[in-house]
Structure formats: structure tokens, C-alpha cells
Design a protein around this motif. Sequence first.
Motif, PDB file in Angstrom:
ATOM      1  N   UNK A 108      17.915 -28.732  -3.773  1.00 34.24           N
ATOM      2  CA  UNK A 108      18.263 -28.653  -2.350  1.00 34.24           C
ATOM      3  C   UNK A 108      19.682 -29.151  -2.109  1.00 34.24           C
ATOM      4  N   UNK A 109      20.092 -30.183  -2.848  1.00 33.33           N
ATOM      5  CA  UNK A 109      21.448 -30.705  -2.684  1.00 33.33           C
ATOM      6  C   UNK A 109      22.478 -29.688  -3.146  1.00 33.33           C
ATOM      7  N   UNK A 110      22.182 -28.958  -4.241  1.00 33.80           N
ATOM      8  CA  UNK A 110      23.095 -27.929  -4.711  1.00 33.80           C
ATOM      9  C   UNK A 110      23.270 -26.843  -3.649  1.00 33.80           C
ATOM     10  N   UNK A 111      22.159 -26.397  -3.050  1.00 31.31           N
ATOM     11  CA  UNK A 111      22.274 -25.378  -2.005  1.00 31.31           C
ATOM     12  C   UNK A 111      23.032 -25.911  -0.798  1.00 31.31           C
ATOM     13  N   UNK A 112      22.823 -27.198  -0.473  1.00 29.15           N
ATOM     14  CA  UNK A 112      23.569 -27.794   0.635  1.00 29.15           C
ATOM     15  C   UNK A 112      25.060 -27.873   0.305  1.00 29.15           C
ATOM     16  N   UNK A 113      25.380 -28.135  -0.956  1.00 28.46           N
ATOM     17  CA  UNK A 113      26.783 -28.166  -1.365  1.00 28.46           C
ATOM     18  C   UNK A 113      27.392 -26.771  -1.273  1.00 28.46           C
ATOM     19  N   UNK A 114      26.651 -25.754  -1.687  1.00 29.09           N
ATOM     20  CA  UNK A 114      27.128 -24.380  -1.544  1.00 29.09           C
ATOM     21  C   UNK A 114      27.326 -24.018  -0.073  1.00 29.09           C
ATOM     22  N   UNK A 115      26.430 -24.530   0.785  1.00 30.57           N
ATOM     23  CA  UNK A 115      26.508 -24.241   2.219  1.00 30.57           C
ATOM     24  C   UNK A 115      27.611 -25.040   2.906  1.00 30.57           C
ATOM     25  N   UNK A 116      28.098 -26.103   2.244  1.00 27.18           N
ATOM     26  CA  UNK A 116      29.121 -26.946   2.857  1.00 27.18           C
ATOM     27  C   UNK A 116      28.580 -27.939   3.847  1.00 27.18           C
ATOM     28  N   UNK A 117      27.274 -28.235   3.751  1.00 28.55           N
ATOM     29  CA  UNK A 117      26.657 -29.149   4.726  1.00 28.55           C
ATOM     30  C   UNK A 117      26.551 -30.582   4.221  1.00 28.55           C
ATOM     31  N   UNK A 118      27.008 -30.866   2.978  1.00 26.17           N
ATOM     32  CA  UNK A 118      27.054 -32.233   2.478  1.00 26.17           C
ATOM     33  C   UNK A 118      28.473 -32.508   1.980  1.00 26.17           C
ATOM     34  N   UNK A 119      28.854 -33.760   2.062  1.00 28.86           N
ATOM     35  CA  UNK A 119      30.184 -34.144   1.612  1.00 28.86           C
ATOM     36  C   UNK A 119      30.166 -34.360   0.102  1.00 28.86           C
ATOM     37  N   UNK A 120      31.117 -33.775  -0.578  1.00 24.90           N
ATOM     38  CA  UNK A 120      31.207 -33.889  -2.023  1.00 24.90           C
ATOM     39  C   UNK A 120      31.990 -35.152  -2.403  1.00 24.90           C
ATOM     40  N   UNK A 121      31.388 -35.929  -3.314  1.00 20.94           N
ATOM     41  CA  UNK A 121      32.136 -37.055  -3.863  1.00 20.94           C
ATOM     42  C   UNK A 121      33.133 -36.596  -4.910  1.00 20.94           C
ATOM     43  N   UNK A 122      32.855 -35.451  -5.479  1.00 22.42           N
ATOM     44  CA  UNK A 122      33.761 -34.825  -6.446  1.00 22.42           C
ATOM     45  C   UNK A 122      33.452 -33.340  -6.451  1.00 22.42           C
ATOM     46  N   UNK A 123      34.450 -32.553  -6.757  1.00 19.15           N
ATOM     47  CA  UNK A 123      34.235 -31.114  -6.819  1.00 19.15           C
ATOM     48  C   UNK A 123      34.955 -30.378  -5.710  1.00 19.15           C
ATOM     49  N   UNK A 124      34.961 -29.048  -5.835  1.00 22.87           N
ATOM     50  CA  UNK A 124      35.674 -28.203  -4.886  1.00 22.87           C
ATOM     51  C   UNK A 124      34.778 -27.046  -4.480  1.00 22.87           C
ATOM     52  N   UNK A 125      34.720 -26.800  -3.171  1.00 28.61           N
ATOM     53  CA  UNK A 125      34.002 -25.641  -2.634  1.00 28.61           C
ATOM     54  C   UNK A 125      35.000 -24.717  -1.969  1.00 28.61           C
ATOM     55  N   UNK A 126      34.923 -23.432  -2.321  1.00 25.18           N
ATOM     56  CA  UNK A 126      35.823 -22.445  -1.731  1.00 25.18           C
ATOM     57  C   UNK A 126      35.001 -21.300  -1.151  1.00 25.18           C
TER      58      UNK A 126
END
Length: 538
Positions: free
Chosen positions: A381-399
Amino acid sequence: MTGTVQLVADEVTFGYPGRPVLDRFDLTVTEGDRIGLVGENGAGKTTLLRVLAGELVPRAGRVHRQGSWAMVAQELEVDEVATVGSLLDGSLAGVRAAAVAWAAAAGDPDVDPQVLAAATDRLERLAAWDVDRRLDEALTRFGAPRARERRLAELSVGERYRVRLACRLAERADLLLLDEPTNHLDAAGVEHLTRELQTRPGALVIVTHDRWLLDAVMTAICDLDPAMDGRPALYGATRYADYRFAKDQMLRRWRARYRAERVEAVRLAGRLDDSYENLSDAWRPPKGSAPNRRETHARTTVKRIDRLVERHVERSVAVPVPPPRLAFPDLPSVPPDWSGGPLLDLRAPRVAGRLDLPGVRVEVDPCSRLLVTGVNGAGKSTLLAALAGSVELGRGVRSLGAGVRVGVLTQDGQLPDDDPTLTGFEAYGLLARRLLASGLLDPDHLVPVAALGLLPEADLERPLAQLSVGQRRRFALACVLLPAPHVLLLDEPTNHLSVGLVDDLTQALAGTSAAVVVATHDRRMRADLAAWPVLELV
């Protein structure tokens, strides 16, 4: 059916103000029976379980239960001070009381032999000597919290459910009522649940959309959608495919009979019209005829055909209600003037305490597919939230590509507005205006909610708070599709949906032009999507 009768529902009728749910429902469950309850969302499956458990009192009819019974509902109310430890202790209290009663009887030289036999039989049925091991194994297999001091109110819905489910299995009640038990379990948990349900003594009534579980566990399937006689139907099928075949055959017979009855109704109406014409002509008989005799004959004919019409109406079946079918929209694959490359790109994401994927890159290309798997707590669920941009990343890049629209279905099916008094149409319109104002909706690609086949207009005109859990899940899916997204991110999309809709949704996801990322533990859906690339989180 053979064995000890555990449950009888006799002409049970129940409804909410302005909305009937159950009408003269009958069901008999004996020891060894494992009944699967299916039906469209809103058909009354959860309501029926609550009536069978005694939580709701029927307006008419009766429910008779024999022996002990236990229920695990989809939504569990918790006491603010209750803890995991108090729940575990309360669950084992009945089993330990039975062990104490047996020890007292066995140690009394003057005990009545029948009392001792009854205490021994109960001890053996509960397998009291093994209860601690059973509970410990269930908690482990389900990935349930074990810290006794944790308050239940602090746990997630899934965590609370897993603890309660482990307790109920360990208790070994004579009758077990479960509402969508696989929703909060990973693959290992579902496998353990399946084995337990296959081998447990007593009887089981379970609401589930899990087609695999229906195949593996059930001895019969009860469909709450009305059959030809307007009542729910009990199918002796032990496989989901057999049940679907039997239901499809029933629907074909129903439609054929309805068509034949419409033809007969037209024929009778024509005969009745002719008889009335003859009756009218009888008042103007030709010269030399017997008018009284002709008039009497005409009236007799009219009365006879009238009776035929009345009997035809009484015996006719209702209009066959077509099963709701998902009309999945034609989603676009790329935005206008797309220059190429991935629609969505996520590199080396890290969310503290929830997800850490160093060196992992998730590229979502146009029309691509990805199946995300892993145990509970692995971070799906956290991975999908990261893909959706709804959680703040401590590391990594979303484009996210220019103009790319993303539709997200969370595991809890969060609705677009917190006001439960809004109707479906009002909430859908409010969401459309918000998306339009934020530039996330193309007016030329808006998906009308009523066109999806997820909910009838009558339900869309009701306040969202009055919808069942499954109906709210359907509405949440409709909201995801509203902006015609190029990318679909779906977290446990089969949760709370009817088995028929699960079939439709699986086919739609396989064929849509949008890119799709699905996280699911549903074994049948995973088998159906086995050709997709898989990202397994550990």
C-alpha cells in the motif's frame, strides 16, 4: 442435509426505513455445512449475517440457533480501553471454563455420568488442550499484532480484524459467521484460514467474494439475488464455476418463460377484445336471430377469458432483472501531444518505517501492467501511495509526465468527501468540480457515474451513509474512473465487491488501454493476471 441442526432461519423478514432487505428468507444449517453467501452489493449479505447472529431482530419470522456461535464482522466496534491482551483473554475464557467444568466433574466421585459425558464431549469439541497453540499459530499466520498492552483503538481496521479472526478460530464455536474474512489477509493468512475452515467442526456461514475460497471450502452457495420465484436460491454447487453455470441456466429459463408469458398475455388480450366486441354486437342482433341467447353466450365468453387473464397474471413471473454489468470506460493511454517515455516513474523510494527499495525503479509506461505482491506489512500500500504521490518520500524521486491523470483506489476505498449526508450524485458532482478547478479533469473525457453500471440511479440518489460497505466500494471505484485516468493504481480492488463484479473488473483491467498497477492478495485475480509482470515485496 444431515447432522445436528445449528441454525434455522424461518421466513425471516427485515428491512430499514423505506428499504426492505430480507423477505421471508429461509435457511437451515446443520453440522458440517459450510454455506457461502453471495449476491450483488446491497443485496443484504451483511444484514443477514447480523440477523443470524442475533444482532438485528427480524420484523417477522424467527431465527433459532443451537449451541455456541460467534461472528466476525467487516467493521468492528472497539472499546477505547480494550487491549489486545483483554481480547485474547476474553476469547479463551469460554474454552478454559469448559476445561474447569470437566476437571470438576471428573474429580467428583458422585458426579452424574451424563454430566461427565456432556462435559467431556464439550471439552473434545473445543479441543481445549490445544487452544493456546491454535491461537498462537493463527496470530502468527495472520500477521496479527501480539503485544498485549496495545489498545485495539490504536490498531488499523485490518489489524483488529486479524486479531479477532484468530480468536474466533481458536474458540471453535459450533456456528461461525464470517463477513469477508480474506479482505485483510495476505496469501499465507488466506491459506491458513482455508485449511482451518476445511477441517473445523461445526457449521459455517460466510460472506465472501473470494472465488478460490468458495471452491475450496463451501458445501453450498446461497445467492441472495432473487431467482425466478423472487426468493434467494440455495445452490448445491461446491465450485464457483458450477454455481455460475447453474445461475446462468436459471436466468435463461426465467427469460424464456417471461417471453412466452408476454406472448400469451398479448394473445389473451386479443381474445378479450374480440369478446367485448361480440358483447357489444349482441345488443344489435340481426333480424330473426335469438338476441337473448347471443347476449348470454357473449357475456359468458367475456367472463371466462377474464378468469384466464387473471390466472395468467397470478402465475406470471416478474420481469427478469438483468445482473448489473460493469461498463468499463474506454480510458486513454496517453495525454494529447505525448512525447514518449514513462507516464510515471518512481526511483529508489523510501518511507521511514514502511518502505525501503534502494536500487529499485518502477516505470509505468503507456498501456503497461504491473502486479504487486507480498506479505502484510511488506509495503504494498505504501508503494502505491508513493506512486500516487500521496506520501512524502524520505528518499527517492517520483516523476509524473505532463498531463498524465492518475486514478487511485486505496485499500479502504476512501470516498472523495467526508460528508455522509451527500448523495452519490452530489458527491460525484462535487469531486468533478474540484478536479476541474485543479486542472485534473478534462471535460471532454469525464466519465458519467450512472453509465458505469456500478450502482443504479436509485442508490446514487441515496445518502452515502445509507449504502452498504460494498456499495460504497463501488462508488469509490466510480470516483477513480471519473477523470478518465491514464494510470490506474488499485490497492486490493476486489475487497468488498460481489463475485460477479470481480469477474467483470478482472476482464476490464486486462483489456483497458490505461496503464494498470494492482496490489492484491486475491488468489483468483492473481491467477487470472498471471501473465503480468510481478513486483514482489519482502
